[in-house]
Design an enzyme around this catalytic site. Sequence first.
Site: not given
Length: 288
Positions: A35, A37, A62, A106
Amino acid sequence: MWDYTPIVKDHFLNPRNVGDIPDADAVGEVGSLACGDALKLYLKLDENKEKIVDAKFQTFGCASAIASSSALTEMVKGKTLDEALAISNQEIADFLGGLPEEKMHCSVMGQEALEAAVAKYRGHEVPAHSHDHGPAYPDQEGTIVCKCFGITDIFLKKVIETNHLTTAEQVTHFTKAGGGCGGCIPKIKELIDEVIGTRAEEPRKRPEKLSNMKKMQLIQEVLERDIRPLLWADGGDLELIDIDGSRVQVAFRKACAGCASSGNTARMVELKLRDLVAEDIVVEEVPA
Ligand code: FES
């Protein structure tokens, strides 16, 4: 290039608490490399198993994923598990001075890892899908809505509700659902309607008494939940600039910036805040 705050940049370049805790009491893992992450969160409790004395993380993601994980580990230290669970993904973003909306997933991932760690520590089943972004909802895993990212209806409804989301695009920004083949977008829209329908049934009225902190929180909540979605529908937006007692300063953005009717819009915002927060609210428009 994303417009990250100095705090996000600092936590990305100098992440706190990176690594593992070999004798961790609780470990939560969410996301997957497939995915894009992934986050593993380790928590160590004090000898009475009451407070979190250490927290570390390992992540693949990221800059904002690293910064969000770093922030989360700082935020949970010294808290009980229940206090830590009360941390919302918005609070993680706020700790960092904000995240671009496209990167809010995130902050959601950090909160999920925390929920997964606590659920496991408490002996609940944690879903273990290969593409799992599904959180730790013991006994109610829900139905997968987004097959590309393995995201359930229960999880999506929770994120829609707690973040007051109103569009499928926002849901994608907060969860990634809908960001692959797009086949789940109609279902996401149905879930939004379902949650909004539930919201509409909730009686809402102005609280009798508010601390300054609560007042500020409620002002922000009303702006996010009741005002901005209306402006987005017409291509506009507003930004909260400052709150000083009952004085609320806002700047209009996008189509609302420089609009001849912005005075009327400011008045509409003021009336809504008076209705739902406090009757002495005064809204001032500051130049965009
Ligand atoms: S099923 Fe959700 S993006 Fe493909």
